[in-house]
Each structure stands twice: as structure tokens, then as C-alpha cells.
Motif scaffolding. Structure first.
Motif, PDB file in Angstrom:
ATOM      1  N   GLU A  78      66.986  26.532  80.324  1.00  0.00           N
ATOM      2  CA  GLU A  78      65.867  25.588  80.352  1.00  0.00           C
ATOM      3  C   GLU A  78      64.918  25.946  81.489  1.00  0.00           C
ATOM      4  OE1 GLU A  78      65.019  20.798  80.657  1.00  0.00           O
ATOM      5  OE2 GLU A  78      67.062  21.526  80.882  1.00  0.00           O
ATOM      6  N   SER A  79      63.647  25.919  81.177  1.00  0.00           N
ATOM      7  CA  SER A  79      62.596  26.090  82.176  1.00  0.00           C
ATOM      8  C   SER A  79      61.467  25.128  81.821  1.00  0.00           C
ATOM      9  CB  SER A  79      62.074  27.539  82.169  1.00  0.00           C
ATOM     10  OG  SER A  79      61.340  27.797  80.981  1.00  0.00           O
ATOM     11  N   ARG A  80      60.425  25.130  82.600  1.00  0.00           N
ATOM     12  CA  ARG A  80      59.273  24.282  82.256  1.00  0.00           C
ATOM     13  C   ARG A  80      58.618  24.729  80.961  1.00  0.00           C
ATOM     14  NH1 ARG A  80      55.945  23.009  87.790  1.00  0.00           N
ATOM     15  NH2 ARG A  80      57.509  21.586  88.638  1.00  0.00           N
ATOM     16  N   GLN A  81      58.781  25.999  80.637  1.00  0.00           N
ATOM     17  CA  GLN A  81      58.155  26.554  79.437  1.00  0.00           C
ATOM     18  C   GLN A  81      58.997  26.388  78.179  1.00  0.00           C
ATOM     19  OE1 GLN A  81      55.147  27.649  78.950  1.00  0.00           O
ATOM     20  NE2 GLN A  81      54.590  27.348  81.077  1.00  0.00           N
ATOM     21  N   SER A  82      60.312  26.567  78.309  1.00  0.00           N
ATOM     22  CA  SER A  82      61.124  26.585  77.088  1.00  0.00           C
ATOM     23  C   SER A  82      62.533  26.062  77.315  1.00  0.00           C
ATOM     24  CB  SER A  82      61.195  28.005  76.521  1.00  0.00           C
ATOM     25  OG  SER A  82      61.901  28.839  77.410  1.00  0.00           O
ATOM     26  N   ALA A 102      64.985  28.284  69.923  1.00  0.00           N
ATOM     27  CA  ALA A 102      64.092  28.180  71.078  1.00  0.00           C
ATOM     28  C   ALA A 102      63.003  27.144  70.834  1.00  0.00           C
ATOM     29  CB  ALA A 102      63.453  29.531  71.385  1.00  0.00           C
ATOM     30  N   TYR A 103      62.745  26.360  71.873  1.00  0.00           N
ATOM     31  CA  TYR A 103      61.761  25.277  71.825  1.00  0.00           C
ATOM     32  C   TYR A 103      60.764  25.476  72.964  1.00  0.00           C
ATOM     33  CZ  TYR A 103      59.963  20.461  71.954  1.00  0.00           C
ATOM     34  OH  TYR A 103      59.160  19.343  71.936  1.00  0.00           O
ATOM     35  N   THR A 111      59.815  27.692  68.600  1.00  0.00           N
ATOM     36  CA  THR A 111      59.371  29.080  68.438  1.00  0.00           C
ATOM     37  C   THR A 111      60.436  29.904  67.714  1.00  0.00           C
ATOM     38  OG1 THR A 111      60.198  29.592  70.655  1.00  0.00           O
ATOM     39  CG2 THR A 111      57.850  29.027  70.437  1.00  0.00           C
ATOM     40  N   LEU A 112      61.667  29.436  67.743  1.00  0.00           N
ATOM     41  CA  LEU A 112      62.745  30.082  67.016  1.00  0.00           C
ATOM     42  C   LEU A 112      63.610  28.982  66.394  1.00  0.00           C
ATOM     43  CD1 LEU A 112      64.119  32.736  66.243  1.00  0.00           C
ATOM     44  CD2 LEU A 112      65.366  32.634  68.411  1.00  0.00           C
ATOM     45  N   PRO A 113      63.203  28.494  65.210  1.00  0.00           N
ATOM     46  CA  PRO A 113      63.968  27.428  64.545  1.00  0.00           C
ATOM     47  C   PRO A 113      65.113  28.016  63.717  1.00  0.00           C
ATOM     48  CG  PRO A 113      62.000  27.898  63.294  1.00  0.00           C
ATOM     49  CD  PRO A 113      61.954  28.800  64.506  1.00  0.00           C
ATOM     50  N   ILE A 119      70.411  21.944  59.534  1.00  0.00           N
ATOM     51  CA  ILE A 119      70.827  22.369  60.872  1.00  0.00           C
ATOM     52  C   ILE A 119      69.657  22.243  61.837  1.00  0.00           C
ATOM     53  CG2 ILE A 119      71.640  24.326  62.253  1.00  0.00           C
ATOM     54  CD1 ILE A 119      73.302  25.123  59.758  1.00  0.00           C
ATOM     55  N   GLN A 120      68.456  22.596  61.391  1.00  0.00           N
ATOM     56  CA  GLN A 120      67.282  22.459  62.247  1.00  0.00           C
ATOM     57  C   GLN A 120      67.053  21.002  62.636  1.00  0.00           C
ATOM     58  OE1 GLN A 120      65.483  24.576  63.927  1.00  0.00           O
ATOM     59  NE2 GLN A 120      64.169  22.963  64.729  1.00  0.00           N
TER      60      GLN A 120
END
Length: 136
Positions: A78-82, A102-103, A111-113, A119-120
């Protein structure tokens, strides 16, 4: 480990589960069944327990031939971006498949569902529960 055939639709904070903070999707959810022919089944609170927890072997709708029994999620980065989530599909209590989703936090988009809508959707519910519990 939510049931892979469960499509969560709304948070169900009024359903009492022991240890709600340890629920696989981060909180309890209402929803519908994705098993073919049972999409309109009304799920009782007792059934929703199995849906939320996975391994619903007592569920009469559970197909005998199924790819997996349960789905797990975890935040791995986890970061501020993703935010990166890892998912694991299990069958007979063993991992059979896994991957990363990835969110993007600023755009609030995946960005990567996961390609499977059920499942998504569970990943989205898990992430919502995770973010709702974070201090602001």
C-alpha cells in the motif's frame, strides 16, 4: 474465505457474526447466489453466514463440480498511489490459484482487476471494508 458463488451487494452490519473483524471480506455482506439456476434465491441470515465464510458444504445449491471452494484476499502493498491485493482460490483447503490485483487510489479505479466478476466484486468489498477501517 468467501464462497466463490457469492455476489455481495450490500454491507450487512446487522447480521451478528462471531469475530466480525476476522470475516474474509472485512465485514458481513448481503448478496445473491451465482450458481446457475439459483441467481434469484433469497438468502437467509443462516445461509449468508456460509456465503460470507466459504466452504459452504451444507449449501444445497453448491455445485458438486466446482473450480474452487473459497476465495481469500490480503493487502500486500500500500502507498498513497496504489493498493495491491493478493487473492488465493482454494479447493479442499489447499491453494489452487493466486494472483495480484491493483487499485489506483487517486483515480479510485482498478488498474489490474480480476477477470471473473464475482471474484472482482468480492475484492471490491474487501477493499471497501479495509479502507473504511483505516484511520483518517
Amino acid at each position: 474465505m468467501a464462497c466463490p458463488f457469492f455476489m455481495p451487494t450490500e454491507r450487512a452490519d446487522d447480521i451478528a457474526f462471531p469475530h466480525p473483524s476476522r470475516l474474509p471480506l472485512g465485514s458481513s455482506w448481503r448478496g445473491r447466489c451465482l450458481v446457475s439456476g439459483h441467481e434469484h434465491a433469497a438468502l437467509s441470515s443462516v445461509e449468508l453466514e456460509s456465503c460470507n465464510l466459504g466452504y459452504a458444504k451444507s449449501c444445497p445449491r453448491l455445485p458438486k463440480d466446482r473450480a474452487c471452494d473459497a476465495v481469500r484476499f490480503a493487502v500486500v502493498n500500500e502507498s498513497r498511489q496504489s493498493i495491491s491485493l493478493q487473492f488465493v482460490l482454494e479447493k479442499a483447503y489447499l491453494p489452487i490459484s493466486h494472483g495480484t490485483l491493483a487499485y489506483d487510489q487517486p483515480s479510485k479505479n482498478w488498474t489490474l482487476p480480476h477477470p471473473h466478476p464475482g471474484i472482482q466484486k468480492k475484492a471490491e468489498c474487501f477493499l471497501k471494508s479495509y479502507l473504511d477501517k483505516k484511520p483518517t
